[in-house]
Design a protein around this motif. Structure first.
Motif, short mmCIF file in Angstrom:
data_model
loop_
_atom_site.label_atom_id
_atom_site.label_comp_id
_atom_site.label_asym_id
_atom_site.label_seq_id
_atom_site.Cartn_x
_atom_site.Cartn_y
_atom_site.Cartn_z
N THR A 36 52.10 67.47 23.09
CA THR A 36 50.91 67.24 23.91
C THR A 36 49.66 67.67 23.16
O THR A 36 49.73 68.07 21.98
CB THR A 36 51.04 67.98 25.26
N ALA A 37 48.53 67.62 23.82
CA ALA A 37 47.24 68.01 23.24
C ALA A 37 46.84 69.38 23.76
O ALA A 37 47.43 69.90 24.71
CB ALA A 37 46.17 66.99 23.61
N ALA A 71 38.45 77.43 24.03
CA ALA A 71 38.22 78.10 22.75
C ALA A 71 39.50 78.60 22.12
O ALA A 71 39.71 78.47 20.90
CB ALA A 71 37.23 79.26 22.95
N GLU A 72 40.40 79.16 22.92
CA GLU A 72 41.62 79.75 22.35
C GLU A 72 42.61 78.71 21.85
O GLU A 72 43.60 79.05 21.18
CB GLU A 72 42.30 80.65 23.39
N TYR A 73 42.35 77.43 22.14
CA TYR A 73 43.26 76.37 21.69
C TYR A 73 42.67 75.53 20.56
O TYR A 73 43.30 74.57 20.12
CB TYR A 73 43.60 75.45 22.87
N ARG A 74 41.48 75.85 20.11
CA ARG A 74 40.88 75.03 19.07
C ARG A 74 41.54 75.31 17.72
O ARG A 74 41.94 76.43 17.45
CB ARG A 74 39.37 75.30 18.99
N GLY A 75 41.62 74.24 16.91
CA GLY A 75 42.23 74.41 15.59
C GLY A 75 43.33 73.39 15.37
O GLY A 75 43.33 72.30 15.95
N ALA A 76 44.30 73.76 14.57
CA ALA A 76 45.36 72.84 14.17
C ALA A 76 46.51 72.88 15.16
O ALA A 76 46.40 73.38 16.27
CB ALA A 76 45.82 73.20 12.76
N PRO A 116 46.19 68.48 17.54
CA PRO A 116 44.73 68.37 17.65
C PRO A 116 44.29 66.94 17.92
O PRO A 116 44.98 65.98 17.59
CB PRO A 116 44.25 68.85 16.27
N LEU A 117 43.12 66.82 18.50
CA LEU A 117 42.58 65.50 18.81
C LEU A 117 41.07 65.59 18.96
O LEU A 117 40.51 66.68 19.10
CB LEU A 117 43.20 64.91 20.07
N TYR A 118 40.44 64.42 18.94
CA TYR A 118 39.00 64.31 19.14
C TYR A 118 38.72 64.25 20.64
O TYR A 118 39.29 63.41 21.37
CB TYR A 118 38.48 63.05 18.44
N VAL A 119 37.84 65.13 21.13
CA VAL A 119 37.48 65.15 22.55
C VAL A 119 35.97 64.95 22.66
O VAL A 119 35.20 65.86 22.34
CB VAL A 119 37.89 66.48 23.22
N PRO A 120 35.54 63.77 23.10
CA PRO A 120 34.09 63.53 23.22
C PRO A 120 33.52 64.23 24.45
O PRO A 120 34.09 64.15 25.53
CB PRO A 120 34.00 62.01 23.38
N PRO A 121 32.41 64.95 24.31
CA PRO A 121 31.83 65.63 25.47
C PRO A 121 31.31 64.67 26.53
O PRO A 121 31.28 65.00 27.71
CB PRO A 121 30.69 66.47 24.87
N HIS A 156 39.42 58.85 21.07
CA HIS A 156 40.11 60.02 21.62
C HIS A 156 41.61 59.78 21.67
O HIS A 156 42.42 60.59 21.19
CB HIS A 156 39.53 60.29 23.01
N HIS A 157 42.02 58.63 22.21
CA HIS A 157 43.44 58.32 22.32
C HIS A 157 44.07 58.07 20.95
O HIS A 157 45.20 58.50 20.69
CB HIS A 157 43.63 57.09 23.21
N ILE A 158 43.33 57.39 20.07
CA ILE A 158 43.86 57.12 18.73
C ILE A 158 44.08 58.42 17.97
O ILE A 158 45.08 58.58 17.25
CB ILE A 158 42.90 56.18 17.96
#
Length: 419
Positions: free
Chosen positions: A50-51, A62-67, A82-87, A97-99
């Motif tokens: 999962t993400a 914050a505690e989940y950011r990174g690899a 990890p994934l891209y999350v647009p604000p 985001h899904h890709i």
């Protein structure tokens, strides 16, 4: 492939690939998490790809950011990719985001499947983009493949205007069709949505209904006057509370609620709208209701407070855009019914949502603020009718949506898929 003559006699190994999981708890992640944890309690082995948690605030904690990272939660091994999350998500940003999750999860899904040798690889859509990773992982490890569709995201994206273009739609539908036909089983959450699977070419024997559920032992009907929210939010004692709680995004049709609030206030109806949630449309809704004295906003509440929040309502509100009909079935409906309250839903006759609400509340045409305001006003002033519909809601939750019964059925279908 393992010897599945013994499948019903031994614990199963299930690898789950899904975009959202606890500690996210609104909508799809709630059901994926509860399913996985209940399967573990039943003695099965479950791993999840999962993400990091980000939904519905669209911001990674914050505690989940990174690899990549691995953790164990209530007996379930979880690998977060990890994934891209647009604000500020829009059509193109959502696609990226899904890709990004599909790309980061693919090697992990394949590697986990080759190590774990699961009996079933279970993919949850959204996100359909990560389904190819699950399908490949199943094929390489000799597992059965199962795709579970919570939302028909391709149809919804184009119907709701998040994505545009006939050529893009044809490409997306071909992509979806190929995926659907590649899985051994494809399930979705209502009979109307299962019929859509058949229209999309899924074989009758492969298309299953696996409903969402509610823990009727946790969500109960209790007097709204006993909840702390009324006092804390300074809601007048003689006002009925009309509650919307959940994600605030495009498919909900929440813009209508601002007009509903105006109509109720101008007509001096003793109702307070309690709007609880987060998402891209919250700011728009707050701006629309800035001069309304009959509206209260709250952030999403902790999951342990959900029974009390739902009990605060005298009436539950379930807005939905017409374009989303039978492409999604709002997951929040289960808790609404279990709380023993009447529901006012936006749904056209004959749709899956209208069928589920029939006898437990009132339906109005999507986008019709006047009709919704009238329905709310009518229930606010007729306690006997509210109570009658509330009793019916609770009974329906117990009969159709009980968590233990739904997962019993899923477990049986899981074992049947292996024979």
């Amino acid at each position: 492939m393992a010897d599945y003559q013994l499948a019903t006699d031994r614990p199963l190994k299930v690898l789950v690939v899904g975009l959202n999981y606890a500690p996210d708890f609104i909508g799809i992640p709630k059901y994926t998490t509860e399913l996985c944890e209940d399967l573990v309690r039943r003695g099965h082995v479950v791993e999840v790809i999962t993400a990091p948690p980000y939904y519905p605030a669209w911001s990674i904690r914050a505690e989940y950011r990174g690899a990549w990272r691995t953790e164990t939660r209530n007996g379930v091994k979880i690998i977060r990719c990890p994934l891209y999350v647009p604000p500020q998500p829009n059509g193109l940003k959502r696609l990226l985001h899904h890709i990004s999750f599909a790309a980061s999860s693919l090697p992990i899904a394949v590697g986990s499947a080759l190590r774990m040798r699961p009996d079933v690889v279970f993919a949850v859509a959204p996100s359909l983009m990560s389904a190819p990773a699950a399908l490949l992982a199943a094929k390489l490890s000799g597992a059965k493949s199962w795709l579970h569709i919570q939302d028909f995201e391709v149809d919804a994206a184009f119907e709701l205007g998040m994505l545009k273009g006939d050529g893009a739609r044809r490409w997306a539908e071909r992509f979806e069709s190929g995926l659907l036909k590649g899985f051994h089983r494809v399930s979705t959450i209502s009979e109307s949505m299962r019929r859509l699977l058949l229209r999309k070419g899924v074989a009758e024997e492969a298309a299953l209904e696996v409903r969402n559920w509610v823990d009727v032992e946790t969500i109960k009907a209790w007097p709204s006057s006993e909840t702390s929210y009324r006092r804390d939010l300074n809601i007048p004692a003689d006002h009925a509370v009309a509650l919307y709680s959940g994600n605030m995004a495009g498919k909900q049709g929440l813009e209508t609620l601002g007009e509903v609030a105006r109509l109720l206030e101008e007509e001096h109806v003793k109702v307070t709208l309690l709007l609880c949630g987060q998402g891209p449309l919250r700011g728009v809704l707050e701006a629309t209701c800035v001069d309304r004295h009959n509206v209260r906003f709250m952030d999403l509440q902790p999951i342990e407070k959900l029974p009390e929040l739902l009990a605060t309502a005298d009436v539950h509100l379930l807005p939905q855009r017409a374009e989303a009909a039978d492409l999604v079935l709002p997951s929040k409906l289960t808790g609404m019914l279990a709380s023993g309250r009447a529901v006012v839903a936006m749904a056209d006759p004959g749709t899956g949502l209208a069928t589920e609400v029939e006898g437990c509340g009132l339906t109005v045409a999507p986008g019709d603020a006047r009709a919704m305001a009238n329905a709310i006003a009518g229930l606010a002033t007729d306690k006997d009718e509210r109570d009658r519909l509330g009793v019916a809601s609770r009974q329906r939750a117990e009969q159709r949506w009980r968590m233990s019964a739904v997962i019993d059925g899923f477990e049986s279908q899981l074992k049947e898929a292996l024979t």
